[in-house]
Enzyme design. Structure first.
Site, mmCIF file in Angstrom:
data_model
loop_
_atom_site.group_PDB
_atom_site.id
_atom_site.type_symbol
_atom_site.label_atom_id
_atom_site.label_comp_id
_atom_site.label_asym_id
_atom_site.label_seq_id
_atom_site.Cartn_x
_atom_site.Cartn_y
_atom_site.Cartn_z
ATOM 1 N N ASP A 77 23.946 18.046 32.265
ATOM 2 C CA ASP A 77 24.720 17.629 33.470
ATOM 3 C C ASP A 77 24.211 17.960 34.723
ATOM 4 O O ASP A 77 24.348 18.058 35.707
ATOM 5 C CB ASP A 77 26.066 18.301 33.512
ATOM 6 N N SER A 78 22.727 18.584 34.550
ATOM 7 C CA SER A 78 21.670 18.787 35.579
ATOM 8 C C SER A 78 21.365 17.607 36.310
ATOM 9 O O SER A 78 20.959 17.313 37.465
ATOM 10 C CB SER A 78 20.428 19.559 35.060
ATOM 11 N N GLU A 92 20.615 30.834 28.226
ATOM 12 C CA GLU A 92 20.037 30.740 29.614
ATOM 13 C C GLU A 92 20.052 31.908 30.373
ATOM 14 O O GLU A 92 21.133 32.641 30.399
ATOM 15 C CB GLU A 92 21.022 29.421 30.434
HETATM 16 O O1 KIV Z 1 22.197 20.590 32.405
HETATM 17 C C1 KIV Z 1 20.984 21.001 31.874
HETATM 18 O O2 KIV Z 1 20.063 20.363 32.028
HETATM 19 C C2 KIV Z 1 21.032 21.965 30.893
HETATM 20 C C3 KIV Z 1 19.908 22.772 30.529
HETATM 21 C C4 KIV Z 1 18.922 23.129 31.644
HETATM 22 C C5 KIV Z 1 20.098 23.622 29.054
HETATM 23 O O3 KIV Z 1 22.198 22.647 30.539
#
Ligand code: KIV
Length: 278
Positions: A46-47, A184
């Site tokens: 979701d990044s 994380e």
């Molecule tokens: O949304 C994302 O990219 C993540 C990773 C950074 C683990 O959750």
């Protein structure tokens, strides 16, 4: 083409002492390159919201946006192990919503598994998803969807009390049926302890070298941002200046009339003008 991974295969990598590589992907072109480079797991994180869609956090990302991008990733990398990240609001309201939304990742986007953030509070949801046939990766430590409650984007588990809570959460998520766990932003010693405490693979991002695997946001790894870069990120190349230089050269050549040249143009009958009578 590399052989498609399975949940059992990924779990087996921990037992075999093989490190797992995971990277984010949001589109078909990048997914194809990552798969060709033999990345074990593609995460449609979701990044997406911050990296691609320009939101200032991951919170606004919707299920429809995630499905749109996860489908593109699957089309770009048909044989990859693809994980869809459950966005904020898609699973917190109950098991039914979690199963419906988790199911969308599998049915509509062709994902192999989903990931969701949270500790003890999501364990019954994790079990419900697994019982519904949806493989789940947990995510504890710094959980960006609830970062404000954690005091911002900062390292978690630095004191005994919070480290103890994370150990409890890791054990509970394993028991609930998660097949892997993202850790994380934790001290590396806590990353080691958690990795030894549970039998499912841990995949760290800012959680030290002892995790069973590592995940990074691909745009960070490729140096596509030259603004904020978290200290745990290693940029293996610097694409941002390369891209800007290439675009500046394109601008110069278009403006000076040197692009397109003969080599990049189509030829016709030499007397076309005459034939057209113009
Ligand atoms: O949304 C994302 O990219 C993540 C990773 C950074 C683990 O959750």
């Amino acid at each position: 083409m590399h052989k498609r991974k399975t949940v059992a295969g990924i779990k087996g990598m921990k037992k075999a002492g093989e490190k797992i590589t995971m990277l984010t992907a949001y589109d078909a072109a990048m997914a194809a390159m990552l798969a060709e480079a033999d990345v074990d797991v593609l995460l449609v994180g979701d990044s997406l919201g911050m990296v691609v869609l320009g939101y200032d956090s991951t919170v606004p990302v919707t299920m429809d946006e995630m499905i749109h991008h996860a489908s593109a990733v699957r089309r770009g990398a048909p044989a990859a192990f693809v994980v869809g990240d459950m966005p904020f609001g898609s699973y917190q309201s109950g098991k039914r919503d979690a199963i419906l939304n988790g199911g969308r990742f599998l049915k509509e986007a062709g994902c192999d598994a989903v990931k969701l953030e949270g500790g003890l509070e999501v364990c019954t949801t994790v079990t419900a998803l697994v019982q519904a046939g949806i493989a789940v990766i947990g995510h504890i430590g710094l959980t960006p969807q609830t970062a404000t409650q954690l005091g911002g984007y900062k390292v978690q588990g630095r004191d005994v009390e919070s480290a103890h809570k994370l150990v409890e959460e890791a054990r509970a998520l394993e028991k609930a049926g998660a097949f892997a766990l993202v850790l994380e932003c934790l001290p590396d010693e806590l990353g080691r302890i958690l990795t030894e405490e549970i039998s499912i693979p841990t995949i760290g991002i800012g959680a030290g070298v002892h995790c069973d695997g590592q995940v990074l946001v691909t745009h960070d790894l490729l140096g596509m941002f030259d603004t904020f870069i978290p200290s745990f990120v290693k940029s293996y190349c610097k694409l941002a200046p390369t891209i800007k230089d290439a675009v500046a050269e394109y601008n110069r050549e278009v403006r000076s009339g040197t692009y397109p040249d003969k080599e990049h143009s189509f030829s016709s009958e030499s007397n076309l003008r005459e034939l057209l009578g113009s």
